[in-house]
Design a protein around this motif. Structure first.
Motif, PDB file in Angstrom:
ATOM      1  N   LYS A  59       0.802  -1.225   0.000  1.00 53.55           N
ATOM      2  CA  LYS A  59       0.000   0.000   0.000  1.00 53.55           C
ATOM      3  C   LYS A  59       0.843   1.287   0.000  1.00 53.55           C
ATOM      4  N   PRO A  60       1.846   1.437   0.862  1.00 49.89           N
ATOM      5  CA  PRO A  60       2.630   2.696   0.845  1.00 49.89           C
ATOM      6  C   PRO A  60       3.313   2.948  -0.498  1.00 49.89           C
ATOM      7  N   PHE A  61       3.737   1.891  -1.167  1.00 49.28           N
ATOM      8  CA  PHE A  61       4.444   2.057  -2.442  1.00 49.28           C
ATOM      9  C   PHE A  61       3.481   2.432  -3.564  1.00 49.28           C
ATOM     10  N   VAL A  62       2.254   1.920  -3.465  1.00 45.29           N
ATOM     11  CA  VAL A  62       1.212   2.337  -4.410  1.00 45.29           C
ATOM     12  C   VAL A  62       0.907   3.821  -4.201  1.00 45.29           C
ATOM     13  N   GLU A  63       0.860   4.250  -2.941  1.00 45.68           N
ATOM     14  CA  GLU A  63       0.623   5.667  -2.634  1.00 45.68           C
ATOM     15  C   GLU A  63       1.743   6.534  -3.207  1.00 45.68           C
ATOM     16  N   PHE A  64       2.961   6.029  -3.120  1.00 46.68           N
ATOM     17  CA  PHE A  64       4.084   6.763  -3.700  1.00 46.68           C
ATOM     18  C   PHE A  64       3.909   6.939  -5.211  1.00 46.68           C
ATOM     19  N   LEU A  65       3.523   5.874  -5.900  1.00 43.36           N
ATOM     20  CA  LEU A  65       3.342   5.942  -7.354  1.00 43.36           C
ATOM     21  C   LEU A  65       2.196   6.890  -7.719  1.00 43.36           C
ATOM     22  N   GLU A  66       1.151   6.875  -6.912  1.00 47.16           N
ATOM     23  CA  GLU A  66       0.030   7.797  -7.152  1.00 47.16           C
ATOM     24  C   GLU A  66       0.455   9.250  -6.928  1.00 47.16           C
ATOM     25  N   ARG A  67       1.256   9.483  -5.882  1.00 54.92           N
ATOM     26  CA  ARG A  67       1.739  10.836  -5.608  1.00 54.92           C
ATOM     27  C   ARG A  67       2.683  11.300  -6.727  1.00 54.92           C
ATOM     28  N   LYS A  68       3.538  10.418  -7.173  1.00 54.81           N
ATOM     29  CA  LYS A  68       4.460  10.780  -8.247  1.00 54.81           C
ATOM     30  C   LYS A  68       3.692  11.161  -9.515  1.00 54.81           C
ATOM     31  N   ALA A  69       2.616  10.423  -9.798  1.00 56.79           N
ATOM     32  CA  ALA A  69       1.799  10.738 -10.978  1.00 56.79           C
ATOM     33  C   ALA A  69       1.242  12.146 -10.863  1.00 56.79           C
ATOM     34  N   ARG A  70       0.732  12.492  -9.697  1.00 57.40           N
ATOM     35  CA  ARG A  70       0.161  13.834  -9.524  1.00 57.40           C
ATOM     36  C   ARG A  70       1.235  14.915  -9.648  1.00 57.40           C
ATOM     37  N   LEU A  71       2.420  14.643  -9.090  1.00 53.68           N
ATOM     38  CA  LEU A  71       3.520  15.606  -9.187  1.00 53.68           C
ATOM     39  C   LEU A  71       3.947  15.832 -10.635  1.00 53.68           C
ATOM     40  N   LEU A  72       3.792  14.792 -11.463  1.00 49.44           N
ATOM     41  CA  LEU A  72       4.141  14.907 -12.879  1.00 49.44           C
ATOM     42  C   LEU A  72       2.958  15.383 -13.727  1.00 49.44           C
ATOM     43  N   GLY A  73       1.835  15.654 -13.043  1.00 48.34           N
ATOM     44  CA  GLY A  73       0.671  16.215 -13.738  1.00 48.34           C
ATOM     45  C   GLY A  73      -0.118  15.210 -14.536  1.00 48.34           C
ATOM     46  N   MET A  74      -0.209  14.001 -14.059  1.00 48.01           N
ATOM     47  CA  MET A  74      -0.981  12.974 -14.765  1.00 48.01           C
ATOM     48  C   MET A  74      -1.796  12.166 -13.766  1.00 48.01           C
ATOM     49  N   GLU A  75      -2.833  11.522 -14.302  1.00 51.89           N
ATOM     50  CA  GLU A  75      -3.704  10.729 -13.422  1.00 51.89           C
ATOM     51  C   GLU A  75      -3.017   9.460 -12.953  1.00 51.89           C
ATOM     52  N   LYS A  76      -2.355   8.777 -13.885  1.00 49.96           N
ATOM     53  CA  LYS A  76      -1.621   7.556 -13.558  1.00 49.96           C
ATOM     54  C   LYS A  76      -0.297   7.542 -14.316  1.00 49.96           C
ATOM     55  N   LEU A  77       0.727   6.964 -13.684  1.00 53.73           N
ATOM     56  CA  LEU A  77       1.986   6.767 -14.383  1.00 53.73           C
ATOM     57  C   LEU A  77       1.827   5.653 -15.413  1.00 53.73           C
ATOM     58  N   ASN A  78       2.545   5.770 -16.513  1.00 52.90           N
ATOM     59  CA  ASN A  78       2.707   4.647 -17.420  1.00 52.90           C
ATOM     60  C   ASN A  78       4.057   4.000 -17.133  1.00 52.90           C
ATOM     61  N   TRP A  79       4.284   2.839 -17.722  1.00 54.50           N
ATOM     62  CA  TRP A  79       5.538   2.123 -17.458  1.00 54.50           C
ATOM     63  C   TRP A  79       6.750   3.009 -17.735  1.00 54.50           C
ATOM     64  N   TYR A  80       6.663   3.782 -18.826  1.00 53.12           N
ATOM     65  CA  TYR A  80       7.814   4.598 -19.206  1.00 53.12           C
ATOM     66  C   TYR A  80       7.994   5.829 -18.321  1.00 53.12           C
ATOM     67  N   ASP A  81       7.076   6.044 -17.370  1.00 53.14           N
ATOM     68  CA  ASP A  81       7.206   7.171 -16.433  1.00 53.14           C
ATOM     69  C   ASP A  81       7.868   6.756 -15.121  1.00 53.14           C
ATOM     70  N   GLU A 140       7.315   7.495   3.445  1.00 51.81           N
ATOM     71  CA  GLU A 140       6.595   8.418   4.323  1.00 51.81           C
ATOM     72  C   GLU A 140       7.234   9.799   4.321  1.00 51.81           C
ATOM     73  N   GLU A 141       8.560   9.841   4.292  1.00 54.17           N
ATOM     74  CA  GLU A 141       9.249  11.136   4.244  1.00 54.17           C
ATOM     75  C   GLU A 141       8.955  11.839   2.913  1.00 54.17           C
ATOM     76  N   PHE A 142       8.957  11.057   1.832  1.00 51.58           N
ATOM     77  CA  PHE A 142       8.654  11.618   0.513  1.00 51.58           C
ATOM     78  C   PHE A 142       7.234  12.177   0.474  1.00 51.58           C
ATOM     79  N   LEU A 143       6.281  11.409   0.986  1.00 56.97           N
ATOM     80  CA  LEU A 143       4.887  11.855   0.981  1.00 56.97           C
ATOM     81  C   LEU A 143       4.714  13.111   1.833  1.00 56.97           C
ATOM     82  N   SER A 144       5.447  13.176   2.942  1.00 52.85           N
ATOM     83  CA  SER A 144       5.377  14.346   3.809  1.00 52.85           C
ATOM     84  C   SER A 144       5.942  15.588   3.112  1.00 52.85           C
TER      85      SER A 144
END
Length: 595
Positions: free
Chosen positions: A278-300, A588-592
């Motif tokens: 779960k925390p790693f999925v949250e990281f991927l979701e946060r990264k997608a938002r930071l990159l301005g997209m709904e979901k990351l693709n493999w190449y992201d 957790e530090e990244f999400l914070s």
């Protein structure tokens, strides 16, 4: 201060001048051939029932000569093929070395079968004799595993057929990949990138670059998918046919025995990882938002989230590694410095090189060689540290008997990941601002994603593929489907687009020397975190204890190794949870920081 200027190309002439045209190398191959024949002859002449330790010691001395000479040859050819995939002579030399390796394996089969024939009480008396005491674990292991195999004649036949069958299919994979190139538009011109060069583009800031490379990447692997599918099916079919003849029902039996690891340990490791996605999925979701997209693709997945990521020239990367290895211990830093100074590393970014990175040992010269393609990113510094960790492991065992030097891939990945972690923590501490720290933290988490998600997908795919292969040939479409299903499962369905041809692009599925070359990476990663915790606690005084641990990696199970040097039980969830918790702490530090 200007960093020392180190060469970005390695020196192979030190071993055999002239590359694939080397007359000295051909002479070496003839010498290895004679040593293997002498080894085999001494086995046939051995009266095992005599219980004379001097006879076995003499045989093992011949083993040592043949083994070290063969490893020297295998490493040299691997380096030739990696530095230039168009080197036809190197490919021809690979065939000769593969044949020699088969002959050596046959001789070892005869020796192991001789062990089995010795009555138990006589065997115990034999290995208790002083010259053989340090080899007890390995000799007992060889005897036990030989008892699980077929007759000497059948195993000899398997080794002979494997040259043009089993190992031949691995060479087929190399031949297919050597023809691959990825078109890419640069400065208005289309250039052809090697697979290794194209792979580096996935860390580009420009999403269009990543997307275009991935499109061409999937297309290139897709165009070769039928050939790759045929290769993988026949390679796995050969392996399964051997397993069936031996009466091995579990496709992981060979891999677990090779890694000296219990099924209980493997299962609990994956269970803890699965329970903590779960925390790693949250990281991927946060990264997608930071990159301005709904979901990351493999190449992201490898896309940088900030422009603040520090770049490192090769010289700066080398200096960074040496300096921070020094904070752990003097032997590690001096060793790394020697590797750079003596041209042990091939890092130049040029066409024609094979993808990926590796470290290989030249035991007759007490040296190693490291292969990679360097492109000024922190990730490349991390890869370089990783491979130097492998080389240091070999160095640590320089005075160990060759029979006790054959450590498995799971503990091999421990030393490499340990070195990587030293560099990662040092980079984080030295970050000059939040942007740089965030970039480094994200890179560190990406390692966790790769080892806890990507590797898990490989493991699930490969074990399921082998079960499917038992029923018959598996189609390309089915391979794509199984690969994508495994990726969706391990990434928590957090990506918008996956990499269905990953089974074709990943060399590890085609390696015949190491079965199921996936879970050792994850084991090594989490095991190294446990070692690193001890190192942090004890400081520089820990280096000699670390070297002692590395020296033991070839003569005990991983469970025994962990108990002796770390005082932990690998079959219990607590150890694995502690390692995963350290990874989650980074998340957790990244999400914070990115609220």
């Amino acid at each position: 201060m200007t960093p020392t200027t180190y060469s970005m190309t390695w020196n192979l002439d030190e071993f055999f001048p002239g590359g694939s045209s080397s007359k000295e190398f051909l002479a070496h191959l003839e010498k290895v051939k004679a040593e293997i024949q002498s080894f085999e002859k001494s086995i046939k002449a051995w009266d095992a029932a005599s219980n004379k330790d001097t006879d076995l010691v003499h045989i093992l001395e011949k083993f040592q000569k043949a083994d070290l000479g063969l490893e020297q040859a295998e490493s040299f050819v691997s380096c030739l093929q990696a530095q230039n995939m168009d080197d036809v002579k190197a490919n021809e030399l690979r065939g000769i070395v593969t044949s020699l390796a088969s002959n050596f394996d046959t001789a070892l089969t005869h020796l192991d079968k001789a062990f089995v024939q010795i009555e138990e009480s006589n065997w115990q008396k034999l290995i208790e004799l002083e010259p053989l005491q340090e080899l007890q674990f390995v000799l007992n292991e060889r005897r036990r595993l030989a008892a699980e195999k077929l007759s000497k004649e059948e195993e000899t036949l398997i080794n002979d057929l494997a040259v043009d069958g089993y190992h031949g299919w691995e060479e087929m994979y190399d031949a297919i990949v050597s023809q691959l190139s990825i078109p890419f538009k640069e400065d208005g011109k289309e250039v052809q990138l090697s697979v290794g060069q194209a792979q580096n583009k996935f860390s580009s800031h420009d999403r269009e670059v990543r997307k275009n490379i991935f499109t061409e990447w999937e297309k290139a692997w897709g165009e070769q998918s039928e050939l790759l599918s045929t290769t993988l099916n026949h390679l796995s079919g050969f392996r399964l046919a051997v397993y069936k003849k031996r009466g091995w029902n579990d496709v992981l039996q060979e891999a677990l025995e090779y890694n000296r690891m219990s099924k209980e340990t493997l299962d609990i490791m994956w269970k803890v990882i699965s329970d903590n996605k779960k925390p790693f999925v949250e990281f991927l979701e946060r990264k997608a938002r930071l990159l301005g997209m709904e979901k990351l693709n493999w190449y992201d997945l490898d896309a940088p989230i900030t422009d603040s990521a520090k770049t490192y020239s090769y010289q700066e990367g080398a200096a960074f590694i040496i300096n921070h290895f020094r904070e752990f211990g003097s032997e590690l830093s001096h060793f790394a410095e020697k590797a750079f100074e003596d041209k042990w590393i091939e890092a130049e970014d040029r066409p024609g090189k094979r993808p990926g990175g590796f470290c290989t040992s030249f035991p007759l010269s007490n040296q190693s060689r490291i292969f990679m393609t360097y492109s000024d990113t922190y990730e490349n510094v991390s890869t370089l540290a990783h491979e130097l960790g492998h080389a240091f492991h070999t160095y640590a065992m320089k005075d160990v008997h060759p029979l006790n030097c054959h450590y498995a891939m799971n503990v091999a990945e421990t030393a490499s990941t340990f070195a990587e972690t030293i560099v990662a923590d040092a980079a984080l501490k030295l970050a000059k601002n939040d942007g740089e720290k965030l970039a480094l933290l994200e890179s560190k988490i990406q390692s966790s994603i790769a080892l806890l998600m990507n590797i898990h997908a490989r493991f699930l795919f490969e074990t399921r593929f082998y079960e499917e292969r038992k029923k018959g040939m598996v189609s390309t479409a089915k391979l794509n489907e199984m690969m994508e299903d495994a990726q969706k499962e391990t990434y928590g369905d957090s990506l918008g687009q996956y990499h269905p041809h990953f089974w074709g692009s990943k060399l590890h599925f085609y390696i015949t020397d190491v079965p199921f070359y996936n879970f050792p990476y994850t084991f090594g990663y989490l095991f190294s975190l446990g070692i690193y915790a001890h190192a942090k606690k004890e400081g520089k005084d820990y280096e000699q204890k670390y070297i002692s641990l590395l020296k033991d990696t070839g003569k005990m199970t991983v469970e025994e190794l962990a108990k002796k040097h770390l005082g932990v039980d690998l079959t219990k969830a607590e150890f694995w949870q502690a390692g995963v918790d350290l990874c989650i702490k980074d998340v957790e530090e990244f999400l914070s920081m990115t609220k």
